[in-house]
Design an enzyme around this catalytic site. Structure first.
Site, short mmCIF file in Angstrom:
data_model
loop_
_atom_site.label_atom_id
_atom_site.label_comp_id
_atom_site.label_asym_id
_atom_site.label_seq_id
_atom_site.Cartn_x
_atom_site.Cartn_y
_atom_site.Cartn_z
N GLY A 136 2.48 42.04 37.76
CA GLY A 136 1.63 41.06 37.58
C GLY A 136 1.36 40.76 36.00
O GLY A 136 0.60 39.88 35.63
N ASP A 265 9.54 26.27 44.37
CA ASP A 265 8.14 26.93 43.99
C ASP A 265 8.14 26.60 42.62
O ASP A 265 6.85 26.88 42.09
CB ASP A 265 7.84 28.29 44.40
CG ASP A 265 9.20 29.02 44.03
OD1 ASP A 265 10.32 28.98 44.52
OD2 ASP A 265 9.19 30.08 42.77
N1 LIG Z 1 6.08 40.61 37.08
C1 LIG Z 1 5.49 40.04 38.37
N2 LIG Z 1 4.43 40.63 39.07
C2 LIG Z 1 4.10 40.01 40.04
N3 LIG Z 1 4.78 38.80 40.48
C3 LIG Z 1 5.75 38.20 39.83
C4 LIG Z 1 6.09 38.93 38.80
N4 LIG Z 1 7.21 38.12 38.46
C5 LIG Z 1 7.30 36.87 39.32
N5 LIG Z 1 6.27 37.37 40.21
C6 LIG Z 1 6.32 36.39 41.29
O1 LIG Z 1 7.41 36.14 41.88
C7 LIG Z 1 7.45 34.49 42.06
C8 LIG Z 1 8.86 33.90 41.53
O2 LIG Z 1 8.46 34.00 40.00
P1 LIG Z 1 8.62 33.03 38.90
O3 LIG Z 1 9.22 33.56 37.65
O4 LIG Z 1 9.32 31.71 39.27
O5 LIG Z 1 7.19 32.27 38.92
P2 LIG Z 1 6.27 32.67 37.64
O6 LIG Z 1 7.20 32.53 36.47
O7 LIG Z 1 5.66 33.84 37.65
O8 LIG Z 1 5.08 31.71 37.68
P3 LIG Z 1 5.36 30.11 37.48
O9 LIG Z 1 6.01 29.64 38.43
O10 LIG Z 1 3.75 29.69 37.38
O11 LIG Z 1 5.87 29.82 36.09
C9 LIG Z 1 6.19 34.01 41.93
O12 LIG Z 1 5.59 34.03 43.24
C10 LIG Z 1 5.57 35.09 40.95
O13 LIG Z 1 4.04 34.99 41.06
MG LIG Z 2 7.87 30.38 39.06
#
Ligand SMILES: Nc1ncnc2c1ncn2[C@@H]1O[C@H](COP(=O)(O)OP(=O)(O)OP(=O)(O)O)[C@@H](O)[C@H]1O
Ligand SMILES: [Mg+2]
Length: 484
Positions: A136, A265
């Protein structure tokens, strides 16, 4: 009562708590989100406050204290509910129904002084029902990189989210792609909306056209309000989204930016750019430049960005076809290339100093420029900056004066550079001499000196790691924000 939540003097007059929050998304009902709690961090050190974003929120930077940022966005005092938004998405071409805000939430929605609705959304604020195996959290370097990318893109004229604040949170995180343990942060993003293509895809997966229609009405009402009274508002919405996304792709390409993870996404329903993870600005013109080390098949390489955006828009037709005629959407999507090419051409001409879209030699100049950049492997950003830096009206007199004394010489292969100089010289002579000043201004406006290349980011990150020295980071942001 937890002491951290006790109202105190600092909280009562925290300007962030006096903003007029609107429950726009919350009012749609809990089919779209889960209410979540923020993590309790062992440390809250303010590392970045984006004062440029305060006036648009109706706040005077002078009256907002550092503690106000910390109390609101590090300690999360005085506000709720926090909503982890539900979404799915196509990731590297595969449908993933296990997504959603896994390390962030919608902190609140505020109407800016311009009348538009904005999201304040967190990244790195703790676990949610969508965290899967994740912690998280956001690494400090991840926060630093997203702050820098958003500011750089904004200054380059890209329609982008920005970061309101970034706070170091004192945890040790383990990551495969950073030397670990590594430091942690929470970042608050300021953008038009966190509704993603994947938010709609999830509703299709759940076979809930009723929820799709409700969300689409919400999107049009809040982000495409000029369409509300149109009889054909739904197809008009899709047509406009196609245009906005095509223009965004052109902005990335002209800026020399590779987003790196164009999953659905990470595509905003308002056509705005966001989520800056493993992105990179291209060092030199290389169509296959790939920013994410895990993008093994180069799906999201630099030159694929327009076609990937088009594919993402095609996937979005699946959920939308419950409401909008598919054939009509297809014919709107068929215009993508036309929109993209038009915008790319106009942006590149501006980088070359010309506002005229109808310049007779425009196509020749653009083709030759790209060919030259690709063959010579001169720095992409350096090339445009050097034109801006060394431009002089005497370039009209002799092609040999063009770029003479610039830092890109000597060039190999020389022939194509010679041809480029001849053409540029010829174009300059098609304008009256009085126009040279305007060309010089156009060049400096569209080509900042500072390019956010990876070595530059590393050069500000190193002092942070080595001696907790944040000065180079702030100096770099100042340069970016003042377009130097
Ligand atoms: N460290 C983490 N803990 C929990 N969930 C994660 C973590 N890193 C990524 N996720 C989840 O994995 C998915 C893909 O991550 P991604 O990096 O694209 O999104 P994000 O960077 O966390 O959020 P956003 O798209 O708002 O920038 C998302 O659903 C994100 O919430
Ligand atoms: Mg993202």
């Amino acid at each position: 009562m937890n002491l951290a939540e006790t109202p105190n003097d600092q909280n009562f007059d925290n300007p962030f708590l006096t903003l007029n929050y609107e429950p726009a998304l919350a009012s749609l009902g809990d089919d779209y989100y889960d209410e979540v709690m923020a993590a309790d961090f062992p440390q809250n050190t303010l590392r970045w406050r984006n004062d440029a974003l305060l006036p648009p929120l109706g706040l005077d930077p002078q009256t907002v204290r550092d503690e106000d940022f910390i109390n609101a966005f590090g300690k999360f005092q005085g506000r709720k509910p926090f909503l982890a938004l539900r979404y799915h998405g196509y990731q590297f071409g595969e449908y993933n129904p296990h997504l959603g805000d896994g390390r962030g939430f919608l902190y609140g929605q505020v109407r800016g002084t311009n009348g538009e609705l904005y999201d304040l959304g967190t990244k790195g604020s703790g676990k949610t029902p969508y965290s899967r195996g994740g912690d998280g959290m956001l690494t400090l370097k991840g926060g630093v990189r997203e702050v820098l990318a958003a500011e750089a893109l904004h200054q380059l004229g890209v329609r982008t989210s920005r970061c309101l604040t970034m706070i170091e949170t004192g945890l040790s995180l383990w990551r495969g792609d950073e030397p670990s343990p590594t430091r942690s942060s929470v970042m608050v993003r300021f953008n038009s909306s966190h509704i993603r293509f994947g938010t709609f895809e999830r509703l299709h997966y759940l076979q809930r056209p009723d929820l799709t229609k409700k969300l689409l009405d919400h999107v049009i009402e809040n982000y495409y309000p000029h369409l509300i009274l149109e009889k054909n508002k739904y197809i008009f919405f899709y047509a406009e989204l196609v245009q906005r996304v095509a223009q965004l792709a052109a902005q990335w390409m002209a800026a020399g930016f590779c987003h790196a993870v164009l999953n659905t996404d990470n595509m905003s329903i308002t056509g705005e750019s966001f989520d800056y993870g493993p992105y990179a600005f291209i060092p030199t013109y290389d169509p296959y430049f790939t920013a994410a080390y895990f993008d093994y098949y180069r799906r999201y390489c630099y030159s694929h960005q327009p076609s990937i955006c088009q594919w993402n828009l095609e996937m979005l037709q699946e959920p939308l076809k419950a409401i909008i005629d598919k054939t009509e959407m297809e014919s709107e999507l068929a215009k993508f290339n036309h929109y993209y090419q038009g915008k790319y051409r106009s942006l590149m001409l501006k980088k070359l100093g010309f506002e005229e879209f109808q310049l007779p030699e425009a196509n020749e100049l653009l083709n030759l420029t790209i060919q030259f950049l690709e063959d010579s492997q001169v720095g992409y950003h350096l090339f445009f900056w050097e034109i801006a830096r060394t431009f002089a009206s005497k370039w009209r007199e002799d092609p040999a004066f063009v770029l003479n004394g610039s830092n890109i010489l000597p060039i190999s292969p020389a022939k194509i550079f010679e041809n480029w100089c001849l053409l540029y010289h010829k174009i300059l002579n098609s304008f009256p001499p009085g126009r040279m000043d305007i060309i010089a201004q156009t060049l400096t406006h569209h080509n900042p000196q500072t390019a956010l290349l990876r070595p530059i980011i590393e050069s500000v990150w190193e002092p942070i790691v080595q001696e907790d020295n944040w000065q180079p980071f702030h100096d770099l942001l100042k340069k970016i924000q003042s377009k130097r």
